[in-house]
Design an enzyme around this catalytic site. Structure first.
Site, PDB file in Angstrom:
ATOM      1  N   GLU A 154       0.818  -1.225   0.000  1.00  0.00           N
ATOM      2  CA  GLU A 154       0.000   0.000   0.000  1.00  0.00           C
ATOM      3  C   GLU A 154       0.842   1.261   0.000  1.00  0.00           C
ATOM      4  O   GLU A 154       1.709   1.461   0.858  1.00  0.00           O
ATOM      5  CB  GLU A 154      -0.935   0.010   1.209  1.00  0.00           C
ATOM      6  CG  GLU A 154      -1.848   1.231   1.249  1.00  0.00           C
ATOM      7  CD  GLU A 154      -2.902   1.161   2.337  1.00  0.00           C
ATOM      8  OE1 GLU A 154      -3.692   2.127   2.449  1.00  0.00           O
ATOM      9  OE2 GLU A 154      -2.947   0.159   3.072  1.00  0.00           O
ATOM     10  N   LYS A 170      -8.612  -0.895   0.813  1.00  0.00           N
ATOM     11  CA  LYS A 170      -9.682  -1.380   1.682  1.00  0.00           C
ATOM     12  C   LYS A 170     -10.421  -2.459   0.934  1.00  0.00           C
ATOM     13  O   LYS A 170     -10.898  -2.234  -0.187  1.00  0.00           O
ATOM     14  CB  LYS A 170     -10.647  -0.262   2.093  1.00  0.00           C
ATOM     15  CG  LYS A 170     -10.184   0.532   3.294  1.00  0.00           C
ATOM     16  CD  LYS A 170     -10.085  -0.348   4.524  1.00  0.00           C
ATOM     17  CE  LYS A 170      -9.275   0.319   5.621  1.00  0.00           C
ATOM     18  NZ  LYS A 170      -8.935  -0.664   6.672  1.00  0.00           N
TER      19      LYS A 170
END
Length: 357
Positions: A154, A170
């Site tokens: 990420e 997410k």
């Protein structure tokens, strides 16, 4: 403490010849190439290196040099029952209208069998073989209490001049079909939070979302990933890394929404500090005005000051919303941790994927 020399590896570069260490983020806008480790709790370490080369010039160690904890030695700061109860308490906070989403994490720890020879650079080499990742990196500064190996998927912040970008994740599943409406709603919620964070330092109207809820494959799982990008405002043309940290840290994907309220719930429920897990880990080239920091997930660190003896630590968490199933959220943390713990415990399973084209 081992006597291995200071070193950092990121983005195809290996940095040696440590010149300076500071906790002042303004140093990142001075000169030189810096490795950066920011703890979730707010601690920051910036290390300037004098010799930065393409990785091939400084080959990584043999992954077999890494000797990690036994698979059965890992212990969690929250066991299954405590984590499930934490999810239920977060849902109660949501029902009361205090938060919309909270990321609940637990820290796994295991004693190192041979602490004097433990080298996070060798662990990073094992991770590169068993769990390659687009934002993988190493920071080895034993004299400064920082020994970190990350296999983060990420992006927290990328900066190229006045352009800044974030890539919140997410939504996690084994295969794309596992991703639910809850995952997409959660991703959109965090994208709005990241847009607001970047909007504090970016030109009005410049913050865009080039990609929303894109499915990205990683070893053993898939994620929903979005991209948020903006241009620093003219009045902030000289906006530095200190300003960016103040506006955006910690990342919204590992706190929740609203950010401050979710952080209060995290403090209430979690029983161990996150440290570099959920912080920011990466590099800054102050000479070129560029940098890339990952969200410190899928991250290991050696804690030599632990009262129970030197240990290896690792974090795992999940985003909790009203639609969360408590048992399912525990299972998500298990899914995220399983492959990484196996690699760290010496099961060097070669793997493809995990890097961007």
């Amino acid at each position: 403490m081992n006597d291995l020399p200071p070193l950092a590896r990121f983005g195809g570069r290996t940095a040696t010849d440590l010149r300076d260490v500071t906790r002042d983020p303004e140093a990142l806008d001075s000169a030189g190439w810096w490795a950066v480790v920011a703890d979730y709790e707010g601690g920051l370490l910036c290390a300037r290196f004098g010799d930065v080369r393409e990785t091939g010039a400084v080959p990584p160690p043999d992954p077999a040099r890494w000797r990690g904890p036994a698979p059965g030695d890992w212990r969690s700061s929250l066991d299954r029952a405590a984590y499930i109860e934490g999810v239920r308490r977060i849902r109660a906070h949501i029902a009361a209208g205090e938060v919309y989403q909270v990321n609940l994490c637990r820290i796994l720890s295991a004693p190192l069998p041979d602490p004097a020879r433990a080298d996070v650079d060798a662990l990073s080499a094992a991770l590169a073989r068993g769990n390659p990742a687009p934002y993988a990196g190493t920071v080895r500064l034993p004299a400064h209490g920082t020994e970190v190996a990350t296999a983060s998927p990420e992006l927290f912040l990328r900066r190229d001049g006045r352009t800044v970008e974030s890539g919140p994740i997410k939504g996690t599943g084994r295969v794309p079909e596992d991703l639910r409406d809850k995952d997409r709603a959660e991703n959109v919620m965090i994208v709005d939070l990241v847009r607001n964070d970047l909007g504090q330092v970016c030109r009005t109207g410049s913050v865009t979302v080039p990609a929303l809820c894109a499915v990205e494959a990683h070893p053993g799982l898939v994620h929903l990933v979005s991209t948020v990008r903006g241009e620093l405002a003219e009045e902030h043309e000289k906006t530095g890394w200190a300003d960016l940290f103040e506006a955006t840290f910690p990342a919204g994907s590992i706190t929740g929404a609203p950010k401050l309220a979710s952080q209060r719930v995290i403090e209430e429920l979690e029983t161990a500090p996150r440290g570099p897990y959920c912080g920011g880990i990466g590099w800054v080239d102050a000479d070129r005005g560029t940098g890339e920091l990952a969200v410190g997930i899928r991250t290991f660190w050696i804690d030599r000051a632990a009262p129970e003896a030197p240990v290896l630590r690792f974090g795992a968490g999940a985003g909790i919303t009203w639609g969360s199933d408590p048992e399912g959220e525990w299972d998500e943390t298990e899914l995220k941790a399983r492959r990484l713990l196996a690699v760290a415990s010496g099961l060097h399973e070669p793997s493809g994927g995990g890097t961007r084209p």
